[in-house]
Write a protein that holds these residues in place. Structure first.
Motif, PDB file in Angstrom:
ATOM      1  N   VAL A   1      15.359 -23.838 -37.378  1.00 17.87           N
ATOM      2  CA  VAL A   1      14.082 -23.437 -37.969  1.00 17.87           C
ATOM      3  C   VAL A   1      12.982 -23.425 -36.919  1.00 17.87           C
TER       4      VAL A   1
ATOM      5  N   TYR B   1      15.447 -29.050 -41.043  1.00 10.26           N
ATOM      6  CA  TYR B   1      15.757 -28.459 -42.355  1.00 10.26           C
ATOM      7  C   TYR B   1      14.569 -28.620 -43.308  1.00 10.26           C
TER       8      TYR B   1
ATOM      9  N   GLY C   1      11.890 -26.162 -42.691  1.00  7.26           N
ATOM     10  CA  GLY C   1      12.254 -24.863 -43.246  1.00  7.26           C
ATOM     11  C   GLY C   1      11.997 -24.781 -44.734  1.00  7.26           C
TER      12      GLY C   1
ATOM     13  N   LYS D   1       9.338 -22.308 -46.768  1.00  7.14           N
ATOM     14  CA  LYS D   1       9.783 -21.433 -47.857  1.00  7.14           C
ATOM     15  C   LYS D   1       8.893 -21.607 -49.089  1.00  7.14           C
TER      16      LYS D   1
END
Length: 649
Positions: free
Chosen positions: A304, A484, A487, A491
């Motif tokens: 990411v 993670y 990311g 989103k």
């Protein structure tokens, strides 16, 4: 003089036991770092010789009280039930304390490759987090049972060898006892006043220095020197000369000093119309640059962040100022070099300072500090709360007499899906940031958030099933989960109505490890930093050598803001900028300029080195007067401004 079969038998055999175990631990530590320590045979002899002295001092300190007791105990009570019980109990408790201290040394060395230092002193204050961290990182019930078992074994050996009996049944004349105790007292006092922990730091190899030390002795030395007065310990310039040097390097066409000669207060101007996006600063726990593929990592831990780096303002040559979270917070919020000893975040009289938040609030922004753990830790809430930030964290504790002048919100339990010793997982923290941003947007309120994550910290645990590395298996998994979570955060916010007008910054507080054979290992300060979602500057590489303290001056330059400041940080994109960085420990103060490093140390010591980037080695070179003067000027004036209150708004 034979004293092993006198009433001093227990004492002397305890000293021998302590020295033997200390020798064993030092040997284990040496084997632990053998491949990277690079110590010579002569250095090993020095390590064990100095180590023997430090270990003997600790053993004497432990034994001194008992020695005085043996001197004063009447002979008729020597074999009494009371003396036996007292001796048994004291011996067992002291050995148990020693065993626990040795275990703590292993845990501390595993984390920092160092003997106890001021970090260990800090940890005593925050026992909740530390005990839970140890419990989640190691099998604590088994370890406690092992410590008790080992202590019982030592007690049994002393009992079977009739060492206690030798003491209880002896008849040691008072004059002999007086001679023994007085000798021990004189030796102990002589050691206390003539030998300091800095004696172990005389070598250039940090591993050699740390191996020579004794953990308990180092702990009390750190407790005594937790804050260092710059003027008492470090090389100085005349005050006016120091400020003249500091002002000269800060001066550029858009800067005007407004407060006289012994001040750095100045006005920053800009001729372009300013833009005012929301700003979210994400400070990532223990995140070294070399975790990212952009900086040479091939483990694919940060897909990411590596993807973001291609579409962001990326700093490729930024250095952290220190090796602890509070140092990163200090640098990012105050934009000043570190001062020796404790971070300003943890010191007294640190309210109403001229922070980054000050500038945002003057521009009409709300400012909030988010922390995944309990902000009581490391005085975070006290610092941020009393410098105008609202607080959102996961705790209820306050420091003694703490009275925050802003709002504090505790993240509700129903919003927490995973939690470990240091706090909630990063995903839950980011959700709290999003909820706050939604509320601020609803009130048409621009916002600046200072977010401090915790997931990339031992015990390296995180929610199961998120990534392909099992939780708790090590640093690599924590790094990958940290990436993670970033990311997932992006989103969620990309569909928010406030996203297009929000800049998100990702920067490390410090590297994952500072350990190495040099006192200052420059590569261990190299951190990633990127500014994402900045309009008209969506992709840019900033390769100039710079510091954490330059992040916000550079951002505000990109936004074309005009403001007043007392910062040492600079806009690194200005043509007049001269690359440099500050890299420090709590005692060693480093000033890096290209590949030249000046290091200021206590006792007014100065060293100048050439940094070999490929090997991270430091080669001592001839003193560079201009470099040293800049180092002294910035560290000295930063200390002066803080202590005199000139950093306050």
């Amino acid at each position: 003089m034979i004293i092993s079969k006198t009433r001093y038998s227990v004492l002397i055999n305890f000293v021998m036991f302590f020295l033997a175990v200390s020798f064993l631990i030092r040997t284990i530590f040496l084997g632990w770092v053998w491949q990277k320590a690079g110590v010579t045979f002569l250095a090993i002899l020095t390590v064990y010789a100095k180590g023997f002295v430090f270990d003997s001092m600790v053993a004497l300190f432990f034994s001194l009280g008992y020695s005085l007791y043996l001197l004063l105990l009447p002979q008729k009570w020597n074999n009494s039930l009371v003396n036996r019980f007292f001796t048994y109990a004291c011996f067992y408790i002291v050995v148990l304390i020693v065993m626990f201290s040795f275990f703590a040394e292993f845990a501390f060395w595993d984390e920092f490759e160092s003997r106890f230092n001021f970090i260990a002193v800090d940890y005593l204050i925050y026992t909740f987090e530390v005990i839970n961290n140890i419990n989640q990182s190691y099998p604590l019930p088994l370890l406690i049972s092992s410590m008790i078992l080992l202590t019982s074994l030592v007690f049994f050996i002393f009992y079977k060898k009739k060492i206690f009996k030798q003491s209880f049944q002896s008849d040691t004349p008072y004059k002999k006892r007086l001679l023994i105790t007085t000798s021990l007292l004189i030796i102990t006092l002589a050691c206390y006043f003539t030998i300091s922990n800095s004696w172990a730091d005389s070598g250039k190899n940090r591993y050699q220095n740390e191996l020579a030390k004794a953990g308990i002795f180092s702990f009390f030395a750190a407790f005594k020197n937790n804050e260092l007065n710059y003027y008492d310990f470090y090389a100085k310039e005349e005050e006016s000369e120091a400020f003249a040097i500091a002002q000269k390097y800060l001066l550029d066409p858009s800067t005007r000093f407004v407060n006289g000669k012994q001040s750095l207060r100045r006005a920053i101007t800009d001729t372009v119309m300013a833009v005012h996006p929301n700003v979210i600063l994400v400070t990532i726990e223990s995140f070294s640059a070399d975790f990212m593929e952009h900086f040479g990592n091939n483990q694919h831990l940060t897909p990411v962040l590596d993807s973001l780096a291609n579409n962001s303002v990326l700093f490729t040559n930024m250095f952290a100022t220190g090796t602890r979270t509070v140092r990163g917070m200090e640098a990012l919020s105050l934009c000043v070099p570190p001062t020796p000893g404790n971070s300003i975040v943890r010191r007294k009289d640190n309210a109403h300072l001229y922070t980054v938040g000050s500038i945002f609030r003057k521009a009409g922004y709300s400012t909030t500090f988010f922390y995944g753990g309990d902000g009581y830790f490391d005085n975070m809430n006290n610092f941020f709360g009393n410098n105008g930030f609202d607080i959102t964290d996961n705790g209820e504790r306050l420091l003694p007499n703490e009275q925050l002048t802003t709002t504090r919100i505790t993240i509700p339990e129903q919003a927490i899906h995973f939690k470990n010793a240091w706090g909630i997982c990063d995903e839950d923290l980011y959700d709290a940031v999003i909820r706050n941003a939604d509320a601020q947007f609803g009130h048409q309120q621009p916002f600046f958030d200072f977010v401090m994550t915790t997931s990339n910290h031992r015990p390296f645990t995180y929610p199961a099933g998120k990534i392909d590395i099992p939780s708790g298996s090590g640093r690599e998994g924590a790094v990958k989960y940290t990436d993670y979570a970033i990311g997932e955060f992006l989103k969620k916010i990309q569909s928010k109505p406030w996203f297009n007008n929000t800049v998100i910054i990702f920067v490390a507080d410090h590297c994952a490890s500072s350990a190495g054979k040099n006192e200052i290992n420059v590569s261990k300060y190299h951190i990633p930093c990127l500014i994402y979602n900045l309009k008209n500057n969506s992709s840019k590489i900033i390769s100039q050598q710079c510091s954490q303290i330059d992040l916000f001056p550079t951002l505000l330059g990109l936004l074309h803001w005009q403001y007043e400041t007392v910062w040492y940080g600079q806009d690194v994109l200005k043509p007049t900028y001269q690359p440099r960085a500050w890299v420090a420990t709590y005692q060693k103060l480093g000033y890096l300029q290209h590949d030249s490093l000046a290091v200021l140390s206590p006792q007014q010591q100065i060293g100048v080195f050439k940094w070999e980037k490929q090997t991270d080695d430091l080669q001592s070179i001839r003193v560079d007067s201009p470099l040293v003067k800049k180092a002294i000027a910035t560290y000295q004036t930063a200390y002066y401004l803080y202590k005199t209150g000139a950093m306050k708004e």
